[in-house]
Design a protein around this motif. Structure first.
Motif: not given
Length: 88
Positions: A22-43
């Motif tokens: 959705a508009a206003g969402s953050w997208v964070v890309v880590y260069t290492g291994p891991g799983e895709q997930r939806m979470t929330s920023m501290p805000s």
């Protein structure tokens, strides 16, 4: 070299795929291994977390920077077939 010029590294491109946020969402890309997930920023804003799966961090050198490219449209042409010589 100017600060607004970047040359892509052929082996280091990350494709976001068809995931939509959705508009206003953050997208964070880590260069290492891991799983895709939806979470929330501290805000409290929604955040999609993605992992590139690389074995090492890519942005440790100051001359290597992330570049985001938005493709509005793509045109895919037909496959070209080789022309065979005509023999008589």
């Amino acid at each position: 070299m100017t600060n607004d010029l970047a040359l892509p590294l052929n082996s280091d491109s990350f494709w976001f795929g068809k995931t939509q946020v959705a508009a206003g969402s953050w997208v964070v890309v880590y260069t290492g291994p891991g799983e895709q997930r939806m979470t929330s920023m501290p805000s409290g804003e929604p955040c999609l977390v993605l992992h590139w799966g690389k074995s090492q961090t890519l942005f440790t050198a100051p001359e290597v920077v992330p570049v985001l490219i938005h493709v509005d449209s793509v045109s895919v042409g037909r496959q070209l077939r080789p022309v065979l010589p005509v023999t008589t």
